[in-house]
Design a protein around this motif. Structure first.
Motif, PDB file in Angstrom:
ATOM      1  N   GLU A  23       0.866  -1.172   0.000  1.00 27.07           N
ATOM      2  CA  GLU A  23       0.000   0.000   0.000  1.00 27.07           C
ATOM      3  C   GLU A  23       0.905   1.224   0.000  1.00 27.07           C
ATOM      4  OE1 GLU A  23      -3.346   2.012  -0.285  1.00 27.07           O
ATOM      5  OE2 GLU A  23      -3.441  -0.149   0.000  1.00 27.07           O
ATOM      6  N   VAL A  24       0.617   2.186  -0.869  1.00 27.84           N
ATOM      7  CA  VAL A  24       1.407   3.407  -0.964  1.00 27.84           C
ATOM      8  C   VAL A  24       0.532   4.576  -0.512  1.00 27.84           C
ATOM      9  CG1 VAL A  24       2.731   4.924  -2.488  1.00 27.84           C
ATOM     10  CG2 VAL A  24       2.708   2.451  -2.902  1.00 27.84           C
ATOM     11  N   LYS A  25       1.003   5.288   0.502  1.00 29.91           N
ATOM     12  CA  LYS A  25       0.259   6.431   1.037  1.00 29.91           C
ATOM     13  C   LYS A  25       1.231   7.552   1.381  1.00 29.91           C
ATOM     14  CE  LYS A  25      -3.897   4.717   1.281  1.00 29.91           C
ATOM     15  NZ  LYS A  25      -4.591   4.825   0.036  1.00 29.91           N
ATOM     16  N   TYR A  26       0.720   8.784   1.357  1.00 32.00           N
ATOM     17  CA  TYR A  26       1.504   9.907   1.865  1.00 32.00           C
ATOM     18  C   TYR A  26       1.547   9.798   3.389  1.00 32.00           C
ATOM     19  CZ  TYR A  26       1.462  12.194  -2.675  1.00 32.00           C
ATOM     20  OH  TYR A  26       1.649  12.492  -3.997  1.00 32.00           O
ATOM     21  N   ARG A  32      -3.665  11.369   9.467  1.00 28.53           N
ATOM     22  CA  ARG A  32      -4.988  11.988   9.579  1.00 28.53           C
ATOM     23  C   ARG A  32      -6.141  11.056   9.270  1.00 28.53           C
ATOM     24  NH1 ARG A  32      -5.853  14.593   4.232  1.00 28.53           N
ATOM     25  NH2 ARG A  32      -3.962  13.785   3.449  1.00 28.53           N
ATOM     26  N   ASN A  33      -5.941   9.991   8.529  1.00 30.64           N
ATOM     27  CA  ASN A  33      -7.032   9.104   8.143  1.00 30.64           C
ATOM     28  C   ASN A  33      -7.057   7.877   9.061  1.00 30.64           C
ATOM     29  OD1 ASN A  33      -8.879   7.397   6.930  1.00 30.64           O
ATOM     30  ND2 ASN A  33      -8.233   7.907   4.859  1.00 30.64           N
ATOM     31  N   LYS A  34      -7.903   7.923  10.075  1.00 30.75           N
ATOM     32  CA  LYS A  34      -7.979   6.844  11.069  1.00 30.75           C
ATOM     33  C   LYS A  34      -8.597   5.571  10.490  1.00 30.75           C
ATOM     34  CE  LYS A  34      -6.269   9.591  14.066  1.00 30.75           C
ATOM     35  NZ  LYS A  34      -4.849   9.604  14.212  1.00 30.75           N
ATOM     36  N   GLN A  35      -9.365   5.664   9.409  1.00 32.81           N
ATOM     37  CA  GLN A  35      -9.970   4.486   8.798  1.00 32.81           C
ATOM     38  C   GLN A  35      -8.918   3.561   8.198  1.00 32.81           C
ATOM     39  OE1 GLN A  35     -13.176   3.528   8.901  1.00 32.81           O
ATOM     40  NE2 GLN A  35     -13.519   5.282  10.232  1.00 32.81           N
ATOM     41  N   LEU A  36      -7.785   4.109   7.806  1.00 29.55           N
ATOM     42  CA  LEU A  36      -6.724   3.280   7.221  1.00 29.55           C
ATOM     43  C   LEU A  36      -6.236   2.225   8.197  1.00 29.55           C
ATOM     44  CD1 LEU A  36      -4.635   5.943   5.278  1.00 29.55           C
ATOM     45  CD2 LEU A  36      -6.205   4.244   4.340  1.00 29.55           C
ATOM     46  N   LYS A  37      -6.248   2.555   9.466  1.00 27.20           N
ATOM     47  CA  LYS A  37      -5.807   1.604  10.494  1.00 27.20           C
ATOM     48  C   LYS A  37      -6.607   0.311  10.403  1.00 27.20           C
ATOM     49  CE  LYS A  37      -5.952   1.094  15.481  1.00 27.20           C
ATOM     50  NZ  LYS A  37      -6.270   1.759  16.752  1.00 27.20           N
ATOM     51  N   TYR A  38      -7.918   0.414  10.236  1.00 31.01           N
ATOM     52  CA  TYR A  38      -8.780  -0.770  10.163  1.00 31.01           C
ATOM     53  C   TYR A  38      -8.529  -1.553   8.881  1.00 31.01           C
ATOM     54  CZ  TYR A  38     -11.066   1.679  13.951  1.00 31.01           C
ATOM     55  OH  TYR A  38     -11.308   2.336  15.132  1.00 31.01           O
ATOM     56  N   LYS A  39      -8.357  -0.838   7.789  1.00 32.21           N
ATOM     57  CA  LYS A  39      -8.072  -1.494   6.513  1.00 32.21           C
ATOM     58  C   LYS A  39      -6.743  -2.239   6.579  1.00 32.21           C
ATOM     59  CE  LYS A  39     -10.612   1.649   3.538  1.00 32.21           C
ATOM     60  NZ  LYS A  39     -10.539   2.527   2.371  1.00 32.21           N
ATOM     61  N   PHE A  40      -5.747  -1.594   7.144  1.00 31.22           N
ATOM     62  CA  PHE A  40      -4.426  -2.202   7.207  1.00 31.22           C
ATOM     63  C   PHE A  40      -4.406  -3.388   8.176  1.00 31.22           C
ATOM     64  CE2 PHE A  40      -2.256   2.022   5.872  1.00 31.22           C
ATOM     65  CZ  PHE A  40      -2.791   1.880   4.607  1.00 31.22           C
ATOM     66  N   ASN A  41      -5.160  -3.301   9.254  1.00 25.60           N
ATOM     67  CA  ASN A  41      -5.250  -4.441  10.170  1.00 25.60           C
ATOM     68  C   ASN A  41      -5.868  -5.641   9.469  1.00 25.60           C
ATOM     69  OD1 ASN A  41      -4.084  -3.100  12.315  1.00 25.60           O
ATOM     70  ND2 ASN A  41      -6.030  -2.543  13.264  1.00 25.60           N
ATOM     71  N   ALA A  42      -6.918  -5.400   8.692  1.00 16.08           N
ATOM     72  CA  ALA A  42      -7.559  -6.484   7.941  1.00 16.08           C
ATOM     73  C   ALA A  42      -6.601  -7.046   6.898  1.00 16.08           C
ATOM     74  CB  ALA A  42      -8.833  -5.977   7.280  1.00 16.08           C
TER      75      ALA A  42
END
Length: 83
Positions: A23-26, A32-42
């Motif tokens: 996954e490539v992100k700034y 700032r994007n707390k939803q990414l944590k859930y996606k990355f955990n999954a």
């Protein structure tokens, strides 16, 4: 408990059969994007169950090692090849 779909930016399979979801992100987006944590955990859970490795790369890692940037530019041309 809600099922969602998630598509990583890249799936890389090496000759050694090692498979890596990338996954490539700034870096500021990660903070700032707390939803990414859930996606990355999954994604990490999926990888553990299926023998993959999961990596998140930011502009810091990509620019630090020029080979990452060259590879991402090359692979991005094929991003929708299998759609």
């Amino acid at each position: 408990g809600i099922e969602h779909t998630y598509t990583p930016d890249f799936l890389v399979e090496y000759y050694s059969k090692k498979r890596v979801l990338i996954e490539v992100k700034y870096s500021d987006e990660l903070s700032r994007n707390k939803q990414l944590k859930y996606k990355f955990n999954a994604a990490e859970e999926f990888c553990k169950k299926n023998g993959f490795t999961f990596e998140v790369l930011t502009e810091k890692e990509i620019r630090k090692d020029k080979i990452y940037l060259q590879n991402i530019k090359f692979l991005s041309r094929y991003r929708h090849y299998f759609d």
